[in-house]
Design a protein around this motif. Sequence first.
Motif, mmCIF file in Angstrom:
data_model
loop_
_atom_site.group_PDB
_atom_site.id
_atom_site.type_symbol
_atom_site.label_atom_id
_atom_site.label_comp_id
_atom_site.label_asym_id
_atom_site.label_seq_id
_atom_site.Cartn_x
_atom_site.Cartn_y
_atom_site.Cartn_z
ATOM 1 N N GLN A 1 32.183 -8.119 7.107
ATOM 2 C CA GLN A 1 32.689 -6.772 6.857
ATOM 3 C C GLN A 1 34.135 -6.797 6.388
ATOM 4 N N LYS A 2 34.897 -7.807 6.816
ATOM 5 C CA LYS A 2 36.305 -7.900 6.369
ATOM 6 C C LYS A 2 36.396 -8.174 4.870
ATOM 7 N N LYS B 1 37.169 10.047 17.967
ATOM 8 C CA LYS B 1 38.576 10.427 18.130
ATOM 9 C C LYS B 1 38.873 11.701 17.357
ATOM 10 N N VAL C 1 43.155 8.129 6.289
ATOM 11 C CA VAL C 1 43.168 6.777 5.746
ATOM 12 C C VAL C 1 41.819 6.143 6.045
ATOM 13 N N SER C 2 41.255 5.430 5.074
ATOM 14 C CA SER C 2 39.949 4.795 5.278
ATOM 15 C C SER C 2 39.984 3.864 6.477
ATOM 16 N N PRO D 1 37.412 1.281 9.236
ATOM 17 C CA PRO D 1 36.090 0.662 9.428
ATOM 18 C C PRO D 1 35.139 1.603 10.165
ATOM 19 N N THR E 1 33.894 0.733 4.963
ATOM 20 C CA THR E 1 34.984 1.604 5.399
ATOM 21 C C THR E 1 34.688 3.022 4.936
ATOM 22 N N ASP F 1 47.379 1.907 19.869
ATOM 23 C CA ASP F 1 46.394 2.831 20.401
ATOM 24 C C ASP F 1 45.049 2.115 20.375
ATOM 25 N N ILE G 1 38.768 0.351 17.928
ATOM 26 C CA ILE G 1 39.865 0.188 16.973
ATOM 27 C C ILE G 1 41.148 -0.036 17.764
ATOM 28 N N ARG H 1 44.859 0.461 16.841
ATOM 29 C CA ARG H 1 45.600 1.070 15.740
ATOM 30 C C ARG H 1 47.083 0.926 15.975
ATOM 31 N N GLU I 1 49.704 5.310 12.208
ATOM 32 C CA GLU I 1 48.885 6.232 11.408
ATOM 33 C C GLU I 1 49.123 6.042 9.918
ATOM 34 N N THR J 1 50.110 3.532 6.449
ATOM 35 C CA THR J 1 49.979 2.166 5.964
ATOM 36 C C THR J 1 51.371 1.583 5.818
ATOM 37 N N PHE K 1 44.493 -10.559 15.080
ATOM 38 C CA PHE K 1 43.286 -11.211 14.561
ATOM 39 C C PHE K 1 43.333 -12.698 14.904
ATOM 40 N N VAL L 1 37.467 -6.925 12.032
ATOM 41 C CA VAL L 1 37.722 -6.450 10.669
ATOM 42 C C VAL L 1 39.130 -5.874 10.580
ATOM 43 N N PRO L 2 40.046 -6.621 9.907
ATOM 44 C CA PRO L 2 41.388 -6.066 9.696
ATOM 45 C C PRO L 2 41.307 -4.927 8.692
ATOM 46 N N ALA L 3 42.035 -3.860 8.975
ATOM 47 C CA ALA L 3 42.037 -2.731 8.056
ATOM 48 C C ALA L 3 43.456 -2.198 7.967
ATOM 49 N N THR M 1 45.081 -1.177 11.223
ATOM 50 C CA THR M 1 44.177 -1.245 12.375
ATOM 51 C C THR M 1 43.398 -2.545 12.381
ATOM 52 N N ALA N 1 39.563 -3.530 13.661
ATOM 53 C CA ALA N 1 38.310 -3.066 14.257
ATOM 54 C C ALA N 1 37.643 -4.245 14.936
ATOM 55 N N MET O 1 43.305 -3.961 3.362
ATOM 56 C CA MET O 1 41.936 -4.209 3.797
ATOM 57 C C MET O 1 41.039 -4.369 2.591
#
Lengths: 344, 228
Positions: A24-25, A206, A251-252, A254, A278, B4, B14, B16, B19, B21, B33, B48-50, B53, B55, B131
Amino acid sequence: MNGIVVMKPGAFSTVQDGGRWGLQKYGVSPGGAMEMLSYRTANMLVGNAGNVPALEMTLLGPTLELRQDALVAVCGADMRPKADGRHLPMNRPVLVKAGSVVSFGASVGGSRSYLAVAGGFDVPRVLGGFGCYPAAGLEGLAGRPIREGDRLGLAAPGKGAKSFARHLAALQGSESGSFIAEGWSVAVAPSFAEDKHFHVRVLPGKRFSRLSAESQALLFERYFTVGTQSNRMGYRLKGPKLQLAEASEMVSEPVTPGTVQLPPGGDPIVLMADRQTTGGYPPVAYVISADLPLLAQAAPGDSVSFERTSLAEAERLYAEQQRKIRLLERMIALKYAEVGRENE
Amino acid sequence: MKPDIYPLGDSALIVRFSEYTEAESINRVRSLFKLLKAEPIPGLIELVPALGTLAVYYRPDICGFREWRERLLPLLNRLSVTEAPPANRLSIPVCYGGEFGPDLPCVAESAGLSEQEVIRLHSGAEYVVGMIGFVPGFPYLVGLPHALATPRRTEPRVSVPPGSIGIGGNQTGIYPVSVPGGWRLIGRTPVRLFRPEERPPSLLSPGDIVRFIPIERGQFAEMEHRAL
């Protein structure tokens, strides 16, 4: 040997496995069978390990000609399977003879059914998985649903399955016929009624509190209809329009299977197996993992309603479901072991 | 930045860092990670790095959300002294404008700049991959000069050619495969971003540092030919 030839492909039949995880990454969706309980049970019944490729059939099943003997199992929605015109029992191992034509009709209650064969379908392995992922052109069978004329190869069955097949052949004795079914069968959850209503439990996300008060109530008080544009990527739900209290960019982030997103139009989308990794729409709720197999049986036109539950309850239900799968696995293994001893 | 931690349903959560980027939160994500890969918590399925955040996908029957949170907190405390792993640096050749950048004129107009200035700004910046998502191999790049931020098209194109460089709001990215898309297309790269036959299947990974190198049409044709 000679595999299975597709005479009629059905509405949307794809080879699927348990999913390709760990990617998924890189933006690769895990995919895999939409309805995991039936997929796994079908594989267990033919002595396959969990992640072996099976045929996922949707709404209207295919007609297939077997060019070789095969130990098979069918689980999921009832598509009234037949072999050479005779009713083929589901939820148990069945030895089907070479030359038989196996046909599946329209599903009666539920929408997805799985055909597992001992050894699994022999399709190319791409990105560590066998599943079909049409949106990215990835394999299963060239990343597309099966077509008339396709030949699906079958991988070699293991010792246990060969032994089981011999046991079934011996049961047949002097009777001729295209198949021999085992006498016992398993009860596979989820059970879905023919009334075409699917009631699933969700956890608020959330961003649930960003819904207007009215929408928060509507989500649980009204039912939604699965829209025609629903597929393996997600279900588009029609019904009361939901709204955020205030519009805001997100913001997008996962996502997970069962994520209920709210696009600006107000019709929620529930993400399913082939979802994008995402999502930029606010996720307002999450269908609990234990109820995903039930939801995966809903078809366009069916109705869906949501019930709020707690994280503790969702985790408990998941653990219970996993326990039931393990029990089933053990029971089937015992049956196979019994047969193994018989054959010695 | 106090992180968070919240659930995504019952089988994922998640962490986070902010909020918004920003490169700092990306580094913290990368450090966490690295820590979790080195000391996996039981039941971990995937990380999953985003954007800002991380995940975490897990088996809730092995460790539930509450246990995950308890185990994450000490790791988060260690982040301030943990160094982010060194980032890979990549240069992506881009042929800007013309048939490859049909939206370059409107980005220029919206920014009040000439097309040449847009190219100079875009290729002059250093970007971090926040990401990979949306489709396999699609990088969300952080670091677009503010002047170039342009809203998405109201109607997405039905099909964006693979390799197209786009601007969407204040982000820039590259379409690895042909998909519908609403970002503003300003150029194209002959480089393949998604290669399913390789591991990893994506040219770019979260945390990579990327620069765009302008190339001419002729060079594009030559590189594209060599890539086949």
